[in-house]
Design an enzyme around this catalytic site. Structure first.
Site: not given
Length: 235
Positions: A105-106, A109, A113
């Site tokens: 999940h991270e 991100h 980005h």
């Protein structure tokens, strides 16, 4: 009867705050219980959260994002300013399906980005305003009340607080998209099997509800302020 809700008797708008608090507590309890359940299930790949994160980043051509361990429980996050993916005690070295899901999940991100994902760019842009809203919105409203019910100052406080609410709302598509990417990648890259992905889905779905609850609580708080403000103004 006082101004902006400061009066004798029961203020029914407190129900909105209570509902928001219940949502938040329930969501937090759900994510903790779900994570604790699936952190006991070891992935068949045997990869740790950190190893899974590294594979996902490299598969997406990302080599300039670092991965480091941080203390705490479920304090995982991606920092776009330093391009650092930070994984918590329960994630970094764990081989569980829950840990891999959180790490993926991270990574979602980090990929957002890299791709300049619109909602993430918007959320990043309003962070300074949101911080001001969360810290100063309520104090400005209280100051307006203490200064004899200064209508303009209270109105400014409500608008400032609404910036924090906007941040919570914009956060939702960012988090949902990161989870969607994570579930697709852990299966596509052979990190988790199909049945394991379903376990991970439950973990990420529970985590997503904490953001929904936070947004709901903020909206209800804003609604309460607007109702109190309008009612006292009519008085």
């Amino acid at each position: 009867m006082g101004y902006y809700g400061f009066y004798y008797g029961l203020d029914w708008t407190y129900i909105l705050v209570i509902i928001g608090a219940i949502f938040s507590i329930a969501a937090s309890a759900k994510v903790n219980s779900t994570f604790n359940k699936y952190k006991r299930i070891r992935s068949t790949s045997g990869m740790t959260g950190a190893e899974a994160a590294e594979r996902i980043l490299h598969q997406n051509g990302i080599y300039d994002v670092g991965i480091e361990h941080i203390g705490g429980n479920l304090t995982d996050h991606y920092d776009p300013r330093s391009k650092m993916l930070r994984l918590s005690d329960a994630t970094y070295s764990s081989t569980s399906v829950a840990a891999i899901g959180v790490a993926a999940h991270e990574c979602g991100h980090a990929i957002q980005h890299k791709e300049e994902y619109g909602p993430l760019k918007l959320r990043t842009a309003i962070v300074p305003a949101a911080n001001i809203g969360s810290r100063l919105g309520i104090p400005i409203i209280l100051l307006g009340i203490l200064l004899g019910g200064n209508y303009l100052l209270v109105q400014i406080g409500i608008w400032v607080f609404s910036l924090a609410v906007l941040f919570q709302i914009v956060t939702l598509p960012v988090e949902f998209n990161a989870s969607k990417r994570a579930l697709a990648m852990v299966e596509q890259y052979g990190i988790l099997g199909r049945n394991e992905v379903e376990h991970t889905r439950k973990v990420l779905s529970a985590a997503a509800m904490t953001y929904v609850a936070a947004a709901a609580a903020s909206i209800l708080q804003l609604l309460r302020l607007v109702l109190l403000f309008g009612r006292r103004r009519d008085d």
